[in-house]
Design a protein around this motif. Sequence first.
Motif, mmCIF file in Angstrom:
data_model
loop_
_atom_site.group_PDB
_atom_site.id
_atom_site.type_symbol
_atom_site.label_atom_id
_atom_site.label_comp_id
_atom_site.label_asym_id
_atom_site.label_seq_id
_atom_site.Cartn_x
_atom_site.Cartn_y
_atom_site.Cartn_z
ATOM 1 N N UNK A 42 1.229 9.238 -5.997
ATOM 2 C CA UNK A 42 1.590 10.623 -5.637
ATOM 3 C C UNK A 42 2.318 11.300 -6.794
ATOM 4 N N UNK A 43 3.099 10.515 -7.536
ATOM 5 C CA UNK A 43 3.797 11.080 -8.694
ATOM 6 C C UNK A 43 2.796 11.569 -9.730
ATOM 7 N N UNK A 44 1.713 10.833 -9.892
ATOM 8 C CA UNK A 44 0.720 11.280 -10.878
ATOM 9 C C UNK A 44 -0.004 12.537 -10.383
ATOM 10 N N UNK A 45 -0.180 12.675 -9.067
ATOM 11 C CA UNK A 45 -0.806 13.894 -8.544
ATOM 12 C C UNK A 45 0.086 15.111 -8.840
ATOM 13 N N UNK A 46 1.397 14.904 -8.700
ATOM 14 C CA UNK A 46 2.336 16.000 -8.990
ATOM 15 C C UNK A 46 2.253 16.390 -10.460
ATOM 16 N N UNK A 47 2.140 15.396 -11.329
ATOM 17 C CA UNK A 47 2.061 15.676 -12.764
ATOM 18 C C UNK A 47 0.767 16.398 -13.122
ATOM 19 N N UNK A 48 -0.322 16.006 -12.496
ATOM 20 C CA UNK A 48 -1.622 16.598 -12.840
ATOM 21 C C UNK A 48 -1.801 17.998 -12.280
ATOM 22 N N UNK A 94 0.839 -1.202 0.000
ATOM 23 C CA UNK A 94 0.000 0.000 0.000
ATOM 24 C C UNK A 94 0.879 1.259 0.000
ATOM 25 N N UNK A 95 1.933 1.263 0.820
ATOM 26 C CA UNK A 95 2.810 2.440 0.852
ATOM 27 C C UNK A 95 3.522 2.642 -0.489
ATOM 28 N N UNK A 96 3.923 1.520 -1.108
ATOM 29 C CA UNK A 96 4.591 1.626 -2.420
ATOM 30 C C UNK A 96 3.633 2.181 -3.466
ATOM 31 N N UNK A 97 2.411 1.649 -3.439
ATOM 32 C CA UNK A 97 1.425 2.113 -4.414
ATOM 33 C C UNK A 97 1.146 3.604 -4.216
ATOM 34 N N UNK A 98 1.100 4.040 -2.962
ATOM 35 C CA UNK A 98 0.843 5.456 -2.685
ATOM 36 C C UNK A 98 1.930 6.360 -3.266
#
Length: 192
Positions: A159-165, A151-155
């Motif tokens: 999070x990288x996609x949130x930064x991109x968006x 779960x932590x790895x997936x998060x």
Amino acid sequence: MRYLGKRVVITGVPGVGKTTVINGTIEALGNEGVVYTSINFGTFMFDIASREGLVTDRDEMRKLDQDVQRRVQRLAAQGIARIEGNIIVDTHCTVRTPAGFLAGLPEWVLRELKPDIFVLVETDEDQILNRRLSDESRVRDREGYVGIRDHQQFNRSIAASYAMLSGCTVKIILNADFLLDNAVADMADVLR
Ligand code: AMP
Ligand code: MG
């Protein structure tokens, strides 16, 4: 154009100690005259879902139909978007549901919240497991340390996609056993 303060989103798997880190940080910054309001996304969702008679406990929400969770999530984001000033939104990068991980900030939520900084609070999975077992105030999912690690790895990935968006920065804060003060100091550096 309405003034928006600094908008910080803080996330971490259940039991990692987000709320404790937030409370410590708000107190430390308050002593310096820096004011932040803490907002709990889950509480916004719970107020909506319980008013509609969908749940009686906040830990039931992640078991609701995906469509229902998304609708309530959107309403909560719209409510939080109206709050002005410096805010810390206490929420989840992803929510573990029976149908898989649900993104806590899909693009329509990001568009409402407009985060400047996205924080991931992490620690070792065995510490999280122990914290969950000793917290009787919540109905935590029964999960082993491998599940928590995944779960932590997936998060981190999401999070990288949130930064991109959204153009937000991503800050990772370690909240290790006996070192809460370090986590609070790191968090205060992010906010001041
Ligand atoms: P918490 O008290 O932070 O664990 O939040 C309680 C519940 O609110 C979680 O178990 C989720 O069901 C829900 N929740 C909180 N934040 C979000 C979000 N961003 N998206 C979807 N559900 C959320
Ligand atoms: Mg919490």
